[in-house]
Design an enzyme around this catalytic site. Structure first.
Site, mmCIF file in Angstrom:
data_model
loop_
_atom_site.group_PDB
_atom_site.id
_atom_site.type_symbol
_atom_site.label_atom_id
_atom_site.label_comp_id
_atom_site.label_asym_id
_atom_site.label_seq_id
_atom_site.Cartn_x
_atom_site.Cartn_y
_atom_site.Cartn_z
ATOM 1 C CD GLU A 195 -2.752 -1.242 2.453
ATOM 2 O OE1 GLU A 195 -3.959 -1.451 2.297
ATOM 3 O OE2 GLU A 195 -2.250 -1.084 3.574
HETATM 4 C C1 NGO Z 1 -3.989 -4.802 4.743
HETATM 5 C C2 NGO Z 1 -3.043 -3.688 5.088
HETATM 6 C C3 NGO Z 1 -2.801 -3.566 6.592
HETATM 7 C C4 NGO Z 1 -4.106 -3.628 7.353
HETATM 8 C C5 NGO Z 1 -4.834 -4.907 6.993
HETATM 9 C C6 NGO Z 1 -6.161 -4.991 7.717
HETATM 10 C C7 NGO Z 1 -1.908 -5.428 4.215
HETATM 11 C C8 NGO Z 1 -0.834 -6.280 3.697
HETATM 12 N N1 NGO Z 1 -1.835 -4.123 4.414
HETATM 13 O O1 NGO Z 1 -3.095 -5.917 4.596
HETATM 14 O O2 NGO Z 1 -2.137 -2.366 6.865
HETATM 15 O O3 NGO Z 1 -3.854 -3.626 8.737
HETATM 16 O O4 NGO Z 1 -5.057 -5.005 5.612
HETATM 17 O O5 NGO Z 1 -6.912 -6.120 7.405
#
Ligand code: NGO
Length: 520
Positions: free
Chosen positions: A329
């Site tokens: 992200e």
């Molecule tokens: C995503 C995000 C995390 C969140 C999570 C919550 C990934 C790999 N990045 O997973 O920052 O905490 O969802 O479900």
């Protein structure tokens, strides 16, 4: 099922809930009730080994620690002396590093329970440890009581030959969104080991907190670790704390994979050191739950000095082969900058002698041949991941819609999130990691991992509730051969774990998909 067993199952929850010394079920469990299901199991009907006041544990010298832990478990509930002595011994419980079939490999074992002895054989100590975890599940539920129980202590007779499907069977704990003390992590490690999970991935940094002391950048922990989601004091592990976790895990054959998430998910670091920001201005600490707003300054040389020093310290504290670099992200980093950044970070990690793991977003860079990508998508198609796998990138499978144990079970359960859907235990169990992603060969899959993100998870009891019963479901996918995959059989075996969790004080979710012995 005999009347005594039915009565015991019905009475256990009642007696335990009444408090004063719980006389919990000291009856034999079924030989076929082990989770993850072993490769081959042959019960010997009518035969059981009775643990008594004269039972001893005989260990190969290289497995003395495993014998000591088994004896300590048995002493606590039986009150018997259970001495530990070097093998060979007659009768009793033997842990031997000889005579195991070569086919069980480094982590497998053979277990034989007869009327006169229990013998576990393995090629390596890790295999003996896994055999002991199976034996643990074959002990009467009362063996998990923290107080002395009356017994008797029958272990059902039979023969097991067992070894894992995957070398990587992981669980992740996010200690960044909420901080969990060392004792809570150790408790989780014990739970992982009972289900033969052999990697603990610790998500040590995120926007809301930095949780590991770094000597060369002290503010990361003391300032960046000073809060958490929703505010509150946060916390961090000293390097001694981290080493304690690593050692506790290693003694249980669990390898720690530390993650420092970057270039996004870095607000806590950016808040701790103004110089890490492109504009030289530190943002405030962050206690919300948005993602994608922070980025290390990919164009500053100081950023790479910082990463080198952080990973240098972490590598020195971490005996395991992997360092996890996050990489997810990175919405505030330009794609070209992201790729160049990840490529450079891979070199830094390699220079410290470690192998990179990253969330699967890193396939947008150029993965080194050794780099491992952790798939966390919600679909069974991802062409970039498939292409990387075809080029040799190995995968850890953590599909969010199956293994994200921070998701709610259903619309009625309150803890957790639901962006990847609701995940009741059947959804967590009923998929095949080796054939899940289109265009990804089974041979590209290193294993599975169940991540527990903690935006909404605050206490140890919360961890229990999200992990049980889904963590054992993912553990079975990681360990047991695909040929054994069978929801109907699995849910029977899983249900049989309920009374044990009850005695252990595990705050598990009484999924209505499972028929829990004694009712929910
Ligand atoms: C995503 C995000 C995390 C969140 C999570 C919550 C990934 C790999 N990045 O997973 O920052 O905490 O969802 O479900």
């Amino acid at each position: 099922m005999n009347v005594r067993r039915v009565l015991a199952i019905l009475l256990v929850p009642l007696l335990v809930s009444l408090g004063t010394p719980p006389a919990v079920a000291a009856t034999a469990v079924a030989f076929g009730s082990v989770v993850p299901v072993p490769v081959t199991t042959t019960a010997t009907p009518g035969v059981s080994y009775g643990i008594t006041a004269s039972t001893a544990v005989y260990t190969d010298p290289a497995a003395a620690g495993i014998g000591d832990r088994l004896a300590a478990l048995l002493r606590r509930s039986t009150g018997y002396p259970i001495p530990v002595a070097p093998a060979p011994g007659t009768g009793g419980i033997s842990l031997l590093l000889s005579g195991a079939p070569a086919t069980v490999g480094p982590e497998g074992y053979q277990l034989d329970v007869t009327g006169t002895s229990i013998v576990i054989r393995a090629n390596q100590p890790a295999g003996l440890s896994n055999g002991v975890q199976t034996l643990h599940q074959l002990l009467p539920v009362a063996a998990d009581s923290a107080t002395v129980q009356p017994g008797p202590w029958p272990v059902p007779g039979g023969h097991i030959v067992d070894y894992p499907r995957y070398g990587y069977r992981g669980a992740m704990l996010d200690v960044a969104r909420h901080f969990f003390p060392v004792a809570a992590v150790e408790r989780y490690i014990d739970q992982l080991a009972l289900y033969k999970i052999n990697y603990l991935h610790l998500h040590l940094s995120d926007d809301q907190g930095w949780r590991i002391a770094i000597g060369s950048w002290p503010n990361l922990a003391t300032y960046g670790g000073s809060t958490a989601v929703g505010g509150g004091p946060g916390g961090y592990y000293t390097q001694a704390d981290y080493q304690q976790i690593v050692a506790y895990a290693a003694a249980r054959f669990v390898t720690v994979v530390p993650e420092i998430d970057m270039p996004g998910h870095t607000n806590a670091a950016l808040a701790s050191y103004p110089a890490l920001n492109c504009d030289g201005v530190a943002p405030p600490l962050y206690t919300g739950t948005d993602v994608g707003f922070s980025s290390l300054c990919t164009s500053k040389e100081l950023t790479y000095t910082f990463i080198d020093q952080v990973f240098g310290e972490l590598a020195a504290l971490t005996p395991g082969p992997y360092l996890h670099i996050g990489g997810d992200e990175a919405a505030s980093t330009q794609p070209a900058d992201y790729a160049a950044f990840v490529n450079r970070v891979q070199q830094i990690v390699a220079a410290h002698g470690k192998t990179v793991v990253g969330w699967h977003d890193i396939v947008n860079a150029t993965p080194l041949p050794s780099t491992v990508a952790q798939y966390w998508g919600t679909t069974t198609r991802d062409s970039a991941v498939a292409t990387a796998a075809q080029r040799g990138t190995r995968l850890i499978m953590s599909p969010a819609s199956r293994t994200y144990i921070d998701m709610k079970y259903n619309s009625r359960t309150t803890l957790g999130q639901n962006w990847a859907g609701y995940i009741d235990v059947k959804t967590a169990y009923d998929w095949d990691p080796g054939a899940y992603l289109r265009g990804v060969a089974a041979s590209s899959v290193l294993g599975v991992e169940a991540p527990l993100w903690t935006e909404t998870i605050v206490t140890g009891a919360d961890i229990d509730y999200m992990a049980f019963p889904r963590l054992p479901a993912v553990a079975e996918l990681g360990w047991s051969p695909q040929a054994t995959h069978d929801w109907t059989a699995f849910k029977q075996r899983l249900g049989a774990q309920g009374p044990r969790w009850h005695v252990m004080g595990v705050n598990y979710y009484h999924s209505t998909q499972i028929s829990w012995p004694g009712g929910s």
